[in-house]
Write a protein that holds these residues in place. Structure first.
Motif, short mmCIF file in Angstrom:
data_model
loop_
_atom_site.label_atom_id
_atom_site.label_comp_id
_atom_site.label_asym_id
_atom_site.label_seq_id
_atom_site.Cartn_x
_atom_site.Cartn_y
_atom_site.Cartn_z
N ALA A 231 18.17 -26.15 -63.25
CA ALA A 231 18.43 -27.33 -62.41
C ALA A 231 19.76 -27.98 -62.76
N GLU A 232 20.16 -27.90 -64.02
CA GLU A 232 21.40 -28.53 -64.46
C GLU A 232 22.61 -27.62 -64.33
N ASN A 233 22.40 -26.40 -63.89
CA ASN A 233 23.50 -25.43 -63.78
C ASN A 233 24.58 -25.93 -62.83
N MET A 234 25.82 -25.96 -63.30
CA MET A 234 26.93 -26.41 -62.47
C MET A 234 27.89 -25.27 -62.14
N ALA B 35 6.38 -19.07 -59.91
CA ALA B 35 7.19 -19.50 -61.05
C ALA B 35 6.31 -19.66 -62.29
N LEU B 36 6.74 -19.03 -63.38
CA LEU B 36 6.07 -19.18 -64.67
C LEU B 36 7.00 -19.96 -65.61
N ARG B 37 6.75 -19.93 -66.88
CA ARG B 37 7.49 -20.79 -67.80
C ARG B 37 8.95 -20.39 -67.98
N HIS B 38 9.25 -19.11 -67.90
CA HIS B 38 10.61 -18.65 -68.19
C HIS B 38 11.14 -17.68 -67.13
N GLY B 39 10.60 -17.79 -65.94
CA GLY B 39 11.01 -16.93 -64.84
C GLY B 39 9.96 -16.96 -63.75
N TRP B 40 9.73 -15.84 -63.12
CA TRP B 40 8.76 -15.82 -62.03
C TRP B 40 8.03 -14.47 -62.01
N TRP C 143 13.79 -23.92 -67.02
CA TRP C 143 13.86 -24.55 -65.70
C TRP C 143 14.81 -25.74 -65.70
N ARG C 144 14.86 -26.48 -66.80
CA ARG C 144 15.81 -27.59 -66.86
C ARG C 144 17.25 -27.07 -66.82
N ARG D 230 10.97 -28.32 -61.68
CA ARG D 230 10.16 -28.20 -62.89
C ARG D 230 10.93 -28.75 -64.09
N THR D 231 10.20 -29.34 -65.01
CA THR D 231 10.81 -29.86 -66.24
C THR D 231 10.04 -29.42 -67.48
N ASP D 232 9.16 -28.40 -67.33
CA ASP D 232 8.26 -28.05 -68.42
C ASP D 232 8.90 -27.19 -69.50
N THR D 233 10.04 -26.54 -69.20
CA THR D 233 10.69 -25.70 -70.21
C THR D 233 12.20 -25.86 -70.12
#
Length: 536
Positions: free
Chosen positions: A430-433, A285-290, A426-427, A420-423
């Motif tokens: 994680a919040e996707n509903m 995992a990188l900042r905006h994908g993998w 990723w937030r 992850r919470t760095d970008t």
């Protein structure tokens, strides 16, 4: 991985003919438009099926259009494809610079201590010796007991990847492991093309300038760049993201998955092979994908799958170069756009779409070739049954819809469970509903600390992937109570001897050779009588 099976070695192309009569077959000529791996695999499955002797197969390949050719990993089901054709690994693997794949390591998807890295193994019969201990420990930890529940300790495939071993054991060790492959996609397409031509498939190198329809809306023929036209009874669209037939000519709607799969771009950047040849794909995992890392015989495939809504192409390339230690190196990068989602119908009128033209779910679990196999197999079955009517088309399309959505759910689960919470990327994941009822069922069952087995086996949720895959994902991401909230286990919760698990895994792994050594001396597979049953 694909849906749970009890027997691995099913050759999806070879099926008994059904309903054979003396009447002329409803389809006598199939034109596959587009070569590459999808086109040639489909042509081979058509030509070598029980229906094949009654069928003329033409692959129409444009010399003006290149193939994407960066999908360089497979699931274990590719084994069955080659076995069914009687093609030995020692024949096709060296021709495609191929290596073995025991599974996938996910790195830095989770920030939870002790769970920053985990391995998703391909299931095997050996897992029956350790799966119960793993699942019991998982549920004890979910209940708040401080027991070891990281998946890597419990599976032989993880040990093979960790130790640089290949997944084919010595002949004296009569246990089969599921495994996939890494390969050069361009070379694989060329190899399959040669095989198809030797088995009677006609190859025509022409560029399609127009798709001509009949009055009823079916495809009639293809206008070619030399002024000629090509007619057929049935057409297979393997034209990639262009979807020349199923999309542009027949106007089939496309259903995007962008609301819960954000990645729409990729960068490929191969580098020289250095060090050991690992029998695993690595997803970091990188900042905006993998980023992917795939070892081939002659090079290492690298790349970055990312969301263009969260970073630019230049930013993504800089990040990938930094990740690879190539920030100032003169190594070319290839930028690609991905269309993630599926066609509303993979079978529309007298056309079936196979490969990228039918839809695409990002390459996180290397499912692209599996969709090719399954779609081509379903087409072969329909031809053999001689039922090409509306009801058959509806069953076909519904089956493809279910497979796409099941696979999508498993991929989405990786992103949803990240910590992850760095970008913002990723937030947002994680919040996707925007989750299906099936995926909600998996996650709610896990969080309520109930076993997944009953729901998976009953088909209430999580179809498409076996139990071991769901447990490896959720436990590997560390979806447990926080470490400070854990309590010492009871005697019952700590009943499994992990030293015995360690001993079993270590001693089993000793029966598998070094990966590089295996690649230099690939033993026969076709006709192998090794038991290939597994229960999980």
């Amino acid at each position: 991985m694909s849906e749970t099976a009890t027997v691995f070695n099913q050759h999806v192309a070879a099926r008994p003919a059904g309903g054979a009569t003396n009447a002329p077959p409803p389809v006598q000529h199939v034109c596959v438009v587009g070569g590459g791996t999808a086109g040639w695999m489909t042509a081979l499955m058509l030509a070598t099926s029980a229906y094949g002797p009654r069928l003329k197969v033409t692959v129409l390949e444009s010399p003006q259009v290149g193939i994407i050719g960066v999908g360089e990993g497979s699931t274990p089901w590719l084994r069955g494809f080659f076995d069914g054709l009687g093609i030995e690994e020692s024949e096709w693997m060296p021709a495609c610079n191929a290596t073995y794949k025991s599974g996938i390591t996910f790195q830095n998807w989770s920030t939870k201590p002790g769970f920053e890295r985990y391995f998703h193994p391909f299931a095997s019969m050996l897992d029956n010796m350790t799966m119960h201990q793993f699942v019991d420990n998982v549920h004890a930890r979910l209940d708040g007991a401080d027991v070891y529940a990281h998946p890597d300790r419990f599976f032989v495939a993880a040990a093979l990847a960790r130790e640089g071993r290949g997944p084919r054991p010595q002949h004296s060790f009569p246990f089969d492991l599921w495994y996939g492959y890494h390969f050069d996609a361009t070379l694989l397409g060329q190899f399959l093309g040669r095989q198809a031509v030797t088995r009677g498939v006609r190859h025509l190198e022409r560029h399609v300038t127009q798709v001509l329809l009949k009055e009823n809306g079916d495809i009639d023929r293809l206008q070619l760049d030399n002024g000629e036209s090509l007619a057929a009874d049935f057409f297979v669209d393997c034209t990639g993201f262009a979807s020349l037939l199923i999309g542009k000519a027949l106007g089939t709607p496309f259903i995007p998955y962008a609301e819960n799969l954000f990645n729409d771009s990729a960068i490929a950047m191969p580098t020289p092979l250095e060090g050991a040849i690992e029998s695993q794909t690595t997803s970091t995992a990188l900042r905006h994908g993998w980023a992917w890392k795939i070892p081939l015989i002659n090079r290492r495939g690298n790349g970055y799958v990312y969301s263009s809504d969260h970073c630019s192409a230049d930013e993504a390339e800089t990040e990938l170069r930094k990740h690879l230690g190539l920030l100032d190196a003169d190594v070319p990068a290839r930028h690609l756009k991905m269309r993630v989602g599926r066609m509303a119908k993979q079978w529309n009128r007298n056309c079936v779409a196979v490969g990228l033209s039918q839809g695409f779910i990002e390459p996180l679990e290397a499912t692209a070739l599996l969709f090719v196999q399954r779609t081509a197999a379903a087409l072969v079955e329909a031809l053999e049954l001689g039922d090409l009517g509306p009801a058959a088309q509806e069953r076909f399309n519904e089956g493809m819809r279910v497979r796409f959505e099941n696979t999508r759910d498993y991929i989405v689960a990786h992103y949803k469970t990240n910590s992850r919470t760095d970008t913002d990327y990723w937030r947002a994941n994680a919040e996707n509903m925007h989750l299906s009822e099936s995926l909600q069922g998996v996650l709610m069952t896990w969080m309520s600390r109930k076993p997944l087995a009953a729901g998976l086996k009953a088909g209430r949720f999580g179809q498409g992937y076996p139990i071991v895959s769901w447990y490896a994902l959720l436990a590997g991401m560390g979806i447990f109570p926080d470490a400070e909230d854990l309590q010492p286990p009871t005697a019952h919760q700590a009943r499994h001897r992990l030293d015995a698990v360690d001993d079993f895994v270590a001693r089993s792994a000793m029966n598998f050779p070094d990966h590089r050594e295996l690649l230099a001396n690939i033993p026969p597979r076709v006709g192998d009588k090794t038991l290939q049953l597994y229960l999980w």
